[in-house]
Structure formats: C-alpha cells, structure tokens
Design a protein around this motif. Structure first.
Motif, PDB file in Angstrom:
ATOM      1  N   TYR A   1     -27.459 182.053  42.827  1.00 26.78           N
ATOM      2  CA  TYR A   1     -26.688 181.685  44.022  1.00 26.78           C
ATOM      3  C   TYR A   1     -25.232 181.335  43.710  1.00 26.78           C
ATOM      4  CZ  TYR A   1     -30.897 181.628  46.895  1.00 26.78           C
ATOM      5  OH  TYR A   1     -32.023 181.989  47.590  1.00 26.78           O
ATOM      6  N   ARG A   2     -24.749 181.749  42.534  1.00 24.98           N
ATOM      7  CA  ARG A   2     -23.410 181.334  42.123  1.00 24.98           C
ATOM      8  C   ARG A   2     -22.340 181.755  43.145  1.00 24.98           C
ATOM      9  NH1 ARG A   2     -22.117 178.964  37.837  1.00 24.98           N
ATOM     10  NH2 ARG A   2     -24.106 179.543  36.830  1.00 24.98           N
ATOM     11  N   ASP A   3     -22.444 182.958  43.658  1.00 31.60           N
ATOM     12  CA  ASP A   3     -21.443 183.411  44.625  1.00 31.60           C
ATOM     13  C   ASP A   3     -21.481 182.569  45.899  1.00 31.60           C
ATOM     14  OD1 ASP A   3     -20.567 185.372  42.913  1.00 31.60           O
ATOM     15  OD2 ASP A   3     -21.685 187.003  43.874  1.00 31.60           O
ATOM     16  N   GLU A   4     -22.696 182.259  46.375  1.00 28.68           N
ATOM     17  CA  GLU A   4     -22.820 181.443  47.584  1.00 28.68           C
ATOM     18  C   GLU A   4     -22.307 180.023  47.352  1.00 28.68           C
ATOM     19  OE1 GLU A   4     -25.072 183.462  46.367  1.00 28.68           O
ATOM     20  OE2 GLU A   4     -26.208 184.481  47.956  1.00 28.68           O
ATOM     21  N   LEU A   5     -22.578 179.474  46.175  1.00 29.33           N
ATOM     22  CA  LEU A   5     -22.089 178.131  45.850  1.00 29.33           C
ATOM     23  C   LEU A   5     -20.570 178.111  45.810  1.00 29.33           C
ATOM     24  CD1 LEU A   5     -24.746 177.291  43.125  1.00 29.33           C
ATOM     25  CD2 LEU A   5     -24.443 176.018  45.267  1.00 29.33           C
ATOM     26  N   ASN A   6     -19.981 179.105  45.178  1.00 29.71           N
ATOM     27  CA  ASN A   6     -18.515 179.187  45.140  1.00 29.71           C
ATOM     28  C   ASN A   6     -17.930 179.430  46.527  1.00 29.71           C
ATOM     29  OD1 ASN A   6     -18.088 178.727  42.378  1.00 29.71           O
ATOM     30  ND2 ASN A   6     -18.520 180.864  41.869  1.00 29.71           N
ATOM     31  N   ASN A   7     -18.683 180.123  47.369  1.00 29.51           N
ATOM     32  CA  ASN A   7     -18.196 180.395  48.717  1.00 29.51           C
ATOM     33  C   ASN A   7     -18.070 179.119  49.538  1.00 29.51           C
ATOM     34  OD1 ASN A   7     -17.343 182.323  50.739  1.00 29.51           O
ATOM     35  ND2 ASN A   7     -19.278 181.933  51.778  1.00 29.51           N
TER      36      ASN A   7
ATOM     37  N   ARG B   1     -14.602 178.087  49.467  1.00 23.38           N
ATOM     38  CA  ARG B   1     -13.761 178.937  50.315  1.00 23.38           C
ATOM     39  C   ARG B   1     -13.920 178.591  51.784  1.00 23.38           C
ATOM     40  NH1 ARG B   1     -15.180 182.603  46.059  1.00 23.38           N
ATOM     41  NH2 ARG B   1     -17.083 183.284  47.133  1.00 23.38           N
ATOM     42  N   LEU B   2     -15.142 178.285  52.204  1.00 24.84           N
ATOM     43  CA  LEU B   2     -15.387 177.911  53.594  1.00 24.84           C
ATOM     44  C   LEU B   2     -14.708 176.590  53.941  1.00 24.84           C
ATOM     45  CD1 LEU B   2     -19.152 178.905  53.765  1.00 24.84           C
ATOM     46  CD2 LEU B   2     -17.322 179.932  55.126  1.00 24.84           C
TER      47      LEU B   2
ATOM     48  N   ILE C   1      -9.997 173.604  56.689  1.00 23.90           N
ATOM     49  CA  ILE C   1      -8.860 172.676  56.740  1.00 23.90           C
ATOM     50  C   ILE C   1      -7.533 173.350  56.398  1.00 23.90           C
ATOM     51  CG2 ILE C   1     -10.341 170.689  56.233  1.00 23.90           C
ATOM     52  CD1 ILE C   1      -9.205 170.728  53.366  1.00 23.90           C
ATOM     53  N   ASN C   2      -7.529 174.686  56.285  1.00 25.89           N
ATOM     54  CA  ASN C   2      -6.326 175.460  55.965  1.00 25.89           C
ATOM     55  C   ASN C   2      -5.729 175.052  54.615  1.00 25.89           C
ATOM     56  OD1 ASN C   2      -4.319 177.397  56.278  1.00 25.89           O
ATOM     57  ND2 ASN C   2      -2.950 176.019  57.389  1.00 25.89           N
ATOM     58  N   ALA C   3      -6.590 175.057  53.612  1.00 22.48           N
ATOM     59  CA  ALA C   3      -6.170 174.761  52.237  1.00 22.48           C
ATOM     60  C   ALA C   3      -6.490 175.962  51.361  1.00 22.48           C
ATOM     61  CB  ALA C   3      -6.883 173.512  51.726  1.00 22.48           C
TER      62      ALA C   3
ATOM     63  N   LYS D   1     -23.252 176.022  54.553  1.00 18.65           N
ATOM     64  CA  LYS D   1     -23.845 176.608  55.755  1.00 18.65           C
ATOM     65  C   LYS D   1     -23.411 175.839  57.003  1.00 18.65           C
ATOM     66  CE  LYS D   1     -26.323 179.554  55.537  1.00 18.65           C
ATOM     67  NZ  LYS D   1     -26.131 181.024  55.608  1.00 18.65           N
ATOM     68  N   ALA D   2     -23.303 174.512  56.907  1.00 14.36           N
ATOM     69  CA  ALA D   2     -22.868 173.708  58.048  1.00 14.36           C
ATOM     70  C   ALA D   2     -21.414 174.002  58.405  1.00 14.36           C
ATOM     71  CB  ALA D   2     -23.046 172.223  57.736  1.00 14.36           C
TER      72      ALA D   2
END
Length: 399
Positions: free
Chosen positions: A62-68, A71-72, A77-79, A282-283
């Motif tokens: 799940y590394r990609d999802e964890l890193n995502n 990004r989310l 917060i526009n960072a 996910k939230a």
C-alpha cells in the motif's frame, strides 16, 4: 463565488454511507464526527491484511496509497506534499511546531482569547522556563477580534503569533487570513491551530499566510481518532528544532553526524499506524469529493437554523458571539445543569457535549462561564434532527 448547495438527494446518500446516522442524532462533531463507512472499511480491511500477511509486507503493498495521503492533505490546504507531516492528533502537531521554535528570554508571543488549553499550557511553559512573555488580545464587546489592537501589540520582541481559528467551546471565529497579512507585513512567525477548522471550512495556507498549521482528523474531517497532521512551510523547516529523531526522520547517519530529511516528514517517526493513515487519506478524499466550500455552506445554514430555533425557546440562552460564526453552537438551559441536559439528551439518542471552561480558558473566564452545552452540526445533520433536539429541550424546561 457561486457555490452549489449540497442537495437533499446528496444528504440522503451521504447519510446512507454513514451507519452512525441510523443509530443516533449526532451533534458532537466538534468532538468526533461519525466516520463514513468507506473510512471504517479502509481501516478494517488494511488491519485484516496486516494480520494475515505481515505488517511490513502490507505496508509495501500500500506504499503508493500511503504516500497519496500526503498529496490529498496538501490538496486540502493548498500546500505541497513535502510540507506535510502526519501525526497522531492536533496537540502533537501543535507541540512539534511550537516547541521547535528557538525561543529566547524576552521574546514575546501574541495570542487570542480563543486559544485551546494545550496551547495555553505551552505558553505558560516557555514563560516559566525561558522568560518568554505573552500578550493576549481579547475580542471586542461584539465578540470580534480587533485587528488594529492586535497590530499595535506587535513589537520587535514578537517572536510568534499563535491563533486558534475556531475555539473548542464557542461558536465565534478568529480572522486568520487578515491576521496573516499583518504577520507577513511584520515578518513574524505565524502558527494556526485549525483543529476545528479542517473539513468544516475551506483552508488555504497560502491565503492564510501561516508558517505552521495543526490539524486533527477526528473532528470535521470525519477521519479515525488518533490521526492528525502538521503543515510546516518549506522555508522554515530548517529553522525548527527536531524534538525526536530516528532513522526515518534523519536517514543520513554516520558515527559522528546525521542529517534530517529534506521534507516535513523529518518531524515524524517511522512507526505509526498505517491503517489509520489510510483512513485519514480516505476521509480527506471523501471531503474533497463533496467540496469543502459546499460543506461549509451547509454547516453555516444548519448552525444558523439551530441558533435561531434555540433562541426562540424560553429558558435557552445561546452564548455565541461575533460577526462570523461556525458549526459549533453553545447554549445553556435555565435551571438545568449542562451535564444533566447532555445526559437527558443522550437518553433520547441525541449526542451533544459539555464544553468545559478549561478547554477555552481565557474566553470562558472572561464571559463568566463554567461550562456550556455544545451542539456541533455537520453537513449530514438535518433540519428534522434540529427540530427533535429543540423539542426535547422544550420538554426538559417544562418538566
């Protein structure tokens, strides 16, 4: 800007995706919101895989999802995602930022009357141990933060401006964007506590102009408990002390030296709950898909309706002040202890909380409040639920 309201059809669907709404009328979203079912499923499914296939192995999967998740959060917060650290809660996030500042004797901190108890403890600690002084800017008689008084309080000794945007036990708000403009003009570090803000109102750290911002997941973001994050602007990361380190936060190590990571994850430790991290992501994704601007519009509508309905009940006093108010609605019932009101409502499957003086100590002391009833609305609440709450309060007052 024209914001499309959340429709009644959408509310029905969002409630169908939240099992808690079938069990309770939940007006304790400022404490912990009901998680969307998809958030709960995400956490549980990860834990099941972890239990059967191995913790490190599932982390790799799940590394990609964890890193995502980073990004989310950055999108929320526009960072930039290298400005985000994921931690356990807002108090941890705030403490990492605040205690990382290199305070010296004689430095000044400026804050507001809405500050949370954790932050006040931090201020007192540096007062006692480092000789830092504190300036508190009270709201005016209308309950609004006086920007002119605030700016006049800034001096060459001002090291930090620390503001809680939405307090724990009041419905008012602090104008963090306007404060940020002043902070930038005077080139003073600016720390915003957005514990109650994230997921409730749109947040843009570039518009706010803050250097640091702390957030919890469990409140308006509808994430699991034990989640939160910290924004630290890239340009100040090197200036903050690291309070703890491991091979993740400082991956370049020799027998004589080490070098921290080049991003905000230097403020994390390696070991954390990966299932909850996915749940947080996910939230955040769930809120982004609805649109935080639309969420804020709905919350304002419901909070205004609730305040109006409460004010019309003889014996109910609404305690919220200020020109701009949020989804936290505070009140008391004549002749009834606030804890009793909470418990009687709980008997009717209605969740509210009791706002304690310690949580927003300066504000509560100023307004002579020992506590209050706190009913905090979210977008999945309904007009009908507000009517049920008010009917039960009327019944208490006449019984």
């Amino acid at each position: 800007m024209n914001i499309t309201p959340i429709t009644e059809q959408e509310i029905t669907q969002l409630r169908a995706e939240t099992i808690g709404t079938t069990q309770k009328i939940h007006f304790n979203n400022a404490g912990a919101s009901f998680n969307p079912d998809v958030v709960v499923d995400t956490v549980i499914n990860y834990l099941r895989e972890e239990a059967t296939l191995g913790g490190y192995e599932i982390e790799d999967k799940y590394r990609d999802e964890l890193n995502n998740t980073y990004r989310l959060i950055a999108k929320l917060i526009n960072a930039d995602d290298d400005e985000i650290a994921i931690v356990e809660n807002a108090s941890t996030a705030w403490g990492i930022a605040f205690n990382g500042i290199d305070f010296k004797p004689g430095d000044e901190i400026i804050t507001c009357e809405m500050e949370y108890v954790t932050n006040i403890i931090g201020f007192i600690n540096v007062q006692k141990t480092l000789g830092v002084s504190l300036k508190i800017i009270p709201n005016d008689v209308q309950g609004n933060f006086p920007l002119d008084v605030f700016e006049q309080a800034i001096s060459p000794k001002t090291k930090l401006i620390a503001m809680t945007q939405i307090p724990s036990t009041a419905g008012g708000m602090i104008p963090v964007v306007e404060i940020g403009k002043i902070a930038r003009r005077h080139r003073v570090l600016y720390l915003v506590d957005a514990c109650q803000s994230a997921g409730q109102i749109p947040l843009d750290v570039k518009e706010i102009g803050c250097d640091m911002l702390s957030v919890t997941g469990r409140k308006y973001l509808r994430a699991p408990r034990g989640t939160g994050f910290l924004f630290i602007r890239k340009g100040i990361q090197d200036s903050l002390k690291l309070l703890f380190m491991d091979g993740y936060s400082a991956p370049t190590v020799s027998l004589h030296d080490f070098k921290p990571r080049g991003d905000a994850r230097r403020f994390e430790l390696y070991e954390k709950n990966r299932a909850l991290t996915l749940g947080l992501g996910k939230a955040v994704d769930y809120a982004l898909n609805i649109g935080v601007d639309r969420i804020w519009k709905r919350i304002q509508y419901l909070a205004t309706l609730l305040r109006r309905e409460l004010a019309a009940i003889e014996g109910i006093t609404v305690h919220d002040f200020g020109a701009q108010q949020c989804g936290i609605v505070t009140f008391s019932a004549k002749g009834l202890e606030n804890a009793l009101v909470k418990n009687k409502l709980a008997d009717k499957n209605i969740n509210v909380s009791v706002g304690k003086a310690i949580s927003t100590l300066i504000y509560m002391d100023k307004n002579h409040l020992l506590n209050n009833v706190r009913a905090s609305v979210h977008y999945y609440n309904t007009e009908a639920e507000i009517q049920v709450l008010c009917t039960e309060l009327k019944s208490m007052l006449v019984s």
